[in-house]
Design an enzyme around this catalytic site. Structure first.
Site, PDB file in Angstrom:
ATOM      1  N   ASP A  28       0.828  -1.212   0.000  1.00 36.61           N
ATOM      2  CA  ASP A  28       0.000   0.000   0.000  1.00 36.61           C
ATOM      3  C   ASP A  28       0.861   1.260   0.000  1.00 36.61           C
ATOM      4  OD1 ASP A  28      -2.361   1.406  -0.020  1.00 36.61           O
ATOM      5  OD2 ASP A  28      -2.669   1.286   2.152  1.00 36.61           O
ATOM      6  N   ASN A  30       1.162   3.426  -2.901  1.00 32.65           N
ATOM      7  CA  ASN A  30       1.653   3.844  -4.227  1.00 32.65           C
ATOM      8  C   ASN A  30       1.149   5.231  -4.608  1.00 32.65           C
ATOM      9  OD1 ASN A  30       2.545   1.236  -4.236  1.00 32.65           O
ATOM     10  ND2 ASN A  30       1.176   0.512  -5.857  1.00 32.65           N
ATOM     11  N   THR A  74     -10.934  -6.876  -4.464  1.00 34.65           N
ATOM     12  CA  THR A  74     -12.289  -6.858  -5.045  1.00 34.65           C
ATOM     13  C   THR A  74     -12.943  -5.478  -4.863  1.00 34.65           C
ATOM     14  OG1 THR A  74     -13.029  -7.885  -2.977  1.00 34.65           O
ATOM     15  CG2 THR A  74     -12.820  -9.338  -4.881  1.00 34.65           C
ATOM     16  N   ASN A  76     -11.077  -2.650  -5.203  1.00 32.21           N
ATOM     17  CA  ASN A  76     -10.328  -1.672  -6.010  1.00 32.21           C
ATOM     18  C   ASN A  76     -11.038  -1.311  -7.329  1.00 32.21           C
ATOM     19  OD1 ASN A  76      -7.062  -2.876  -4.890  1.00 32.21           O
ATOM     20  ND2 ASN A  76      -8.195  -1.088  -4.183  1.00 32.21           N
TER      21      ASN A  76
END
Ligand code: IPE
Ligand code: IPE
Ligand code: MG
Length: 247
Positions: A28, A30, A74, A76
């Site tokens: 996580d 980014n 799921t 995202n």
């Protein structure tokens, strides 16, 4: 990224006899990494490739047998359509770029997640190709959680249980577990989440019942094997009890 020809060796302060067998990572941060640089969020995803490869080779060097990485949840799909499209293409092209070198290193590539209609056909094709190319490799398993949700995995397992006609009296942890996406993989010993968020975000809900959790502020694109080794060190300081009173 050109693989580092002189990677940092596994530190001597890690106890080789107590390495976690399965490490799982919520990659996580980014978007925030990119925002800090006034770049589009997608640049952060792109920069995560180097982190993924370095963490993978670092895990391999340390003798970790399975590394599961959360690449797309799921949930995202709720992101802007352009970002979703980027992530689909990025994951596909990452496999194209990296599957052969991972294969050369003896890494078996597997996937956890739903193969539903939302995942483009070419992405599924690449995933199948990478799995079959690396199927006989045994040095380490890189399990990529893609279109993965912990609740969806349990729902899918229960649906299979019902389809298999399992009687209520035969429903057990064993019969559910055997219908998870990868029942052959051990539960994660250690789950790492980067970017300073303290939540699970629907990752491996069943499997992490007794995992040790380590949170780090490092944003995923900055993550390197050194951070993995620090997390393993933290893990080795923990006392695991599994509900009992001794280890
Ligand atoms: C993790 O980084 C990658 C995916 C969820 C695909 P994020 O994109 O969530 O980055 P932040 O959390 O917005 O910084
Ligand atoms: C979890 O990160 C999913 C992945 C890393 C693929 P998110 O960024 O989607 O999680 P939330 O929304 O902050 O909980
Ligand atoms: Mg995030």
């Amino acid at each position: 990224m050109v693989p580092d020809p002189r990677p940092t060796p596994v530190p001597t302060w890690l106890d080789r006899a107590r390495m976690p067998s399965h490490v799982a990572v919520v990659m996580d941060g980014n978007g925030r990494w990119a925002e800090q640089r006034h770049l589009p969020r997608t640049a952060g995803h792109g920069a995560g490739e180097e982190a993924l490869l370095d963490a993978t080779y670092g895990a391999l060097a340390a003798g970790v047998s399975t590394l599961t990485v959360y690449a797309f949840s799921t949930e995202n799909w709720r992101r802007p359509v352009d970002e979703v499209r980027y992530l689909m293409n990025f994951n596909k092209s990452l496999l194209e770029r990296r599957q052969h070198e991972l294969d050369d290193e003896g890494v078996r590539i597997t996937f956890s997640g739903r193969r539903d209609w939302r995942v483009p056909k070419q992405v599924l094709r690449r995933m199948d190709e990478a799995s079959s190319l690396t199927d006989t490799n045994r040095a380490m398993t890189l399990n990529i959680a893609f279109n993965y949700g912990g609740r969806a995995e349990i729902v899918d397992a229960v649906a299979r249980l019902v389809a298999d006609g399992v009687a209520p009296g035969s429903v057990s942890e064993k019969t559910i577990r055997s219908r998870l996406y990868h029942p052959e993989l051990p539960d994660p010993d250690l789950v790492i989440r980067t970017s300073g968020e303290f939540r699970i975000s629907n990752f491996l809900l069943w499997e992490m019942a007794y995992s040790e959790l380590v949170f780090t502020d490092v944003l995923w694109p900055d993550f390197r094997r050194e951070h993995l080794y620090e997390a393993i060190h933290e893990y080795q300081r923990r006392e695991r009890r599994f509900g009992g009173l001794d280890k």
